[in-house]
Motif scaffolding. Structure first.
Motif, PDB file in Angstrom:
ATOM      1  N   THR A 189       0.770  -1.135  -0.041  1.00  0.00           N
ATOM      2  CA  THR A 189       0.161   0.067  -0.080  1.00  0.00           C
ATOM      3  C   THR A 189       1.015   1.083  -0.041  1.00  0.00           C
ATOM      4  OG1 THR A 189      -0.110   0.168   2.517  1.00  0.00           O
ATOM      5  CG2 THR A 189      -1.675  -1.112   1.370  1.00  0.00           C
ATOM      6  N   ASP A 190       0.391   2.368  -0.292  1.00  0.00           N
ATOM      7  CA  ASP A 190       1.269   3.638  -0.237  1.00  0.00           C
ATOM      8  C   ASP A 190       1.779   3.872   1.307  1.00  0.00           C
ATOM      9  OD1 ASP A 190       0.632   4.152  -2.757  1.00  0.00           O
ATOM     10  OD2 ASP A 190      -1.321   5.681  -2.428  1.00  0.00           O
ATOM     11  N   LYS A 191       1.229   3.437   2.229  1.00  0.00           N
ATOM     12  CA  LYS A 191       1.562   3.639   3.597  1.00  0.00           C
ATOM     13  C   LYS A 191       2.757   2.813   3.795  1.00  0.00           C
ATOM     14  CE  LYS A 191       0.304   3.549   8.465  1.00  0.00           C
ATOM     15  NZ  LYS A 191      -0.843   3.263   9.439  1.00  0.00           N
ATOM     16  N   GLU A 192       2.589   1.413   3.459  1.00  0.00           N
ATOM     17  CA  GLU A 192       3.582   0.488   3.533  1.00  0.00           C
ATOM     18  C   GLU A 192       4.729   0.876   2.657  1.00  0.00           C
ATOM     19  OE1 GLU A 192       1.281  -3.644   4.092  1.00  0.00           O
ATOM     20  OE2 GLU A 192       1.379  -2.954   2.013  1.00  0.00           O
ATOM     21  N   ARG A 216       5.789   3.761   1.699  1.00  0.00           N
ATOM     22  CA  ARG A 216       6.540   4.920   2.471  1.00  0.00           C
ATOM     23  C   ARG A 216       7.129   4.461   3.775  1.00  0.00           C
ATOM     24  NH1 ARG A 216       1.522   7.330   1.719  1.00  0.00           N
ATOM     25  NH2 ARG A 216       1.125   7.182   3.900  1.00  0.00           N
ATOM     26  N   PHE A 217       6.660   3.490   4.471  1.00  0.00           N
ATOM     27  CA  PHE A 217       7.374   2.876   5.625  1.00  0.00           C
ATOM     28  C   PHE A 217       8.734   2.233   5.077  1.00  0.00           C
ATOM     29  CE2 PHE A 217       8.266  -1.103   7.937  1.00  0.00           C
ATOM     30  CZ  PHE A 217       8.327  -0.615   9.107  1.00  0.00           C
ATOM     31  N   TRP A 218       8.613   1.164   4.342  1.00  0.00           N
ATOM     32  CA  TRP A 218       9.631   0.542   3.750  1.00  0.00           C
ATOM     33  C   TRP A 218      10.706   1.492   2.937  1.00  0.00           C
ATOM     34  CZ3 TRP A 218      11.407  -3.482   5.792  1.00  0.00           C
ATOM     35  CH2 TRP A 218      10.605  -4.321   6.325  1.00  0.00           C
ATOM     36  N   THR A 241      11.516   4.385   4.199  1.00  0.00           N
ATOM     37  CA  THR A 241      12.417   4.828   5.198  1.00  0.00           C
ATOM     38  C   THR A 241      13.129   3.881   5.955  1.00  0.00           C
ATOM     39  OG1 THR A 241      10.754   6.531   5.482  1.00  0.00           O
ATOM     40  CG2 THR A 241      11.904   6.395   7.352  1.00  0.00           C
TER      41      THR A 241
END
Length: 84
Positions: free
Chosen positions: A42-45, A47-49, A51
């Motif tokens: 997902t977009d959130k995942e 961004r997480f990865w 970083t």
């Protein structure tokens, strides 16, 4: 009197990540990306990865770290290009 003495506890060192555990986690992520035909994150995942991957791989030797990060970016580029 130092502050730790004031509260009756000595500071504990932070646990260091286990390079083997880091390796397993990053290899699992890369396997997921390699096997995907479309972006599995997902977009959130994503961004997480983006970083966390560079930070997490600091615990690996420099050559292994570089190889993992190069493949990570290559897989993201491949999957992003397919979406366009």
């Amino acid at each position: 009197m130092s502050q730790p003495d004031l509260f009756g506890a000595t500071p504990q060192p932070l646990p260091q990540p286990d390079p083997a555990a880091v390796r397993v986690r990053m290899q699992a992520l890369l396997r997921t990306l390699r096997e995907a035909d479309v972006m599995p994150l997902t977009d959130k995942e994503l961004r997480f990865w983006r970083t966390v991957a560079p930070q997490t791989t600091r615990w690996l030797d420099p050559g292994e770290r570089a190889a993992i990060l190069v493949e990570f970016e290559a897989q993201l580029e491949r999957l992003t290009a397919r979406a366009a």
